[in-house]
Write a protein that holds these residues in place. Structure first.
Motif, PDB file in Angstrom:
ATOM      1  N   PRO A   5      14.829 -16.766  -5.842  1.00 47.15           N
ATOM      2  CA  PRO A   5      14.927 -17.762  -4.722  1.00 47.15           C
ATOM      3  C   PRO A   5      15.743 -18.760  -4.686  1.00 47.15           C
ATOM      4  CG  PRO A   5      12.715 -16.222  -4.871  1.00 47.15           C
ATOM      5  CD  PRO A   5      13.658 -16.713  -6.202  1.00 47.15           C
ATOM      6  N   PHE A   6      15.399 -19.854  -5.930  1.00 46.53           N
ATOM      7  CA  PHE A   6      15.793 -21.122  -5.674  1.00 46.53           C
ATOM      8  C   PHE A   6      17.559 -20.918  -6.014  1.00 46.53           C
ATOM      9  CE2 PHE A   6      16.484 -24.965  -7.946  1.00 46.53           C
ATOM     10  CZ  PHE A   6      16.352 -26.052  -6.976  1.00 46.53           C
ATOM     11  N   ALA A   7      17.688 -20.260  -7.188  1.00 52.09           N
ATOM     12  CA  ALA A   7      19.436 -19.472  -7.037  1.00 52.09           C
ATOM     13  C   ALA A   7      20.554 -19.339  -5.478  1.00 52.09           C
ATOM     14  CB  ALA A   7      19.518 -19.522  -8.618  1.00 52.09           C
ATOM     15  N   LEU A   8      19.242 -18.580  -5.264  1.00 48.18           N
ATOM     16  CA  LEU A   8      19.797 -18.249  -3.775  1.00 48.18           C
ATOM     17  C   LEU A   8      19.624 -18.808  -2.749  1.00 48.18           C
ATOM     18  CD1 LEU A   8      20.908 -16.180  -1.955  1.00 48.18           C
ATOM     19  CD2 LEU A   8      18.714 -15.497  -1.387  1.00 48.18           C
ATOM     20  N   PHE A   9      19.292 -20.218  -2.832  1.00 42.22           N
ATOM     21  CA  PHE A   9      19.403 -21.686  -2.238  1.00 42.22           C
ATOM     22  C   PHE A   9      20.281 -22.490  -1.959  1.00 42.22           C
ATOM     23  CE2 PHE A   9      18.068 -25.909  -1.464  1.00 42.22           C
ATOM     24  CZ  PHE A   9      17.653 -26.070  -0.120  1.00 42.22           C
ATOM     25  N   LEU A  10      19.856 -22.989  -3.785  1.00 46.31           N
ATOM     26  CA  LEU A  10      21.173 -23.395  -4.284  1.00 46.31           C
ATOM     27  C   LEU A  10      22.574 -23.064  -3.661  1.00 46.31           C
ATOM     28  CD1 LEU A  10      19.982 -24.390  -7.853  1.00 46.31           C
ATOM     29  CD2 LEU A  10      20.244 -25.912  -5.875  1.00 46.31           C
ATOM     30  N   LEU A  54      17.239  -8.735  -2.394  1.00 46.53           N
ATOM     31  CA  LEU A  54      15.464 -10.163  -3.661  1.00 46.53           C
ATOM     32  C   LEU A  54      14.245  -9.510  -3.020  1.00 46.53           C
ATOM     33  CD1 LEU A  54      15.856 -11.839  -6.329  1.00 46.53           C
ATOM     34  CD2 LEU A  54      15.564 -14.042  -3.761  1.00 46.53           C
ATOM     35  N   PHE A  55      14.587  -9.688  -1.462  1.00 46.98           N
ATOM     36  CA  PHE A  55      13.094  -9.500  -0.840  1.00 46.98           C
ATOM     37  C   PHE A  55      12.415  -8.261  -0.274  1.00 46.98           C
ATOM     38  CE2 PHE A  55      14.113 -13.995  -0.829  1.00 46.98           C
ATOM     39  CZ  PHE A  55      12.924 -14.151  -1.464  1.00 46.98           C
ATOM     40  N   ARG A  56      13.373  -7.332  -0.560  1.00 46.17           N
ATOM     41  CA  ARG A  56      13.044  -5.433  -0.758  1.00 46.17           C
ATOM     42  C   ARG A  56      11.755  -5.459  -0.782  1.00 46.17           C
ATOM     43  NH1 ARG A  56      17.208  -2.235  -2.595  1.00 46.17           N
ATOM     44  NH2 ARG A  56      17.488  -2.302  -4.926  1.00 46.17           N
TER      45      ARG A  56
END
Length: 58
Positions: A5-10, A54-56
């Protein structure tokens, strides 16, 4: 597990804060649409798709 999730945020931060006016100097792109709008909608769709994958839940 919190790295993804942090990589997706970046990635989203990079896609939306990058000076996109430097990428698209032409006012009209394919099909007569502004390339800036195409870029914004494509990157937004990419981030939403990656967040879904990612979150499914299995």
């Amino acid at each position: 597990m919190k790295e993804r999730p942090f990589a997706l945020f970046l990635l989203a931060l990079f896609l939306f804060l990058f000076p996109v006016s430097l990428i698209f100097p032409m006012p009209l792109g394919p099909w007569g649409l502004p390339p800036l709008y195409l870029y914004l909608y494509a990157s937004w769709g990419l981030v939403v798709l990656l967040a879904y994958l990612l979150f499914r839940r299995p």
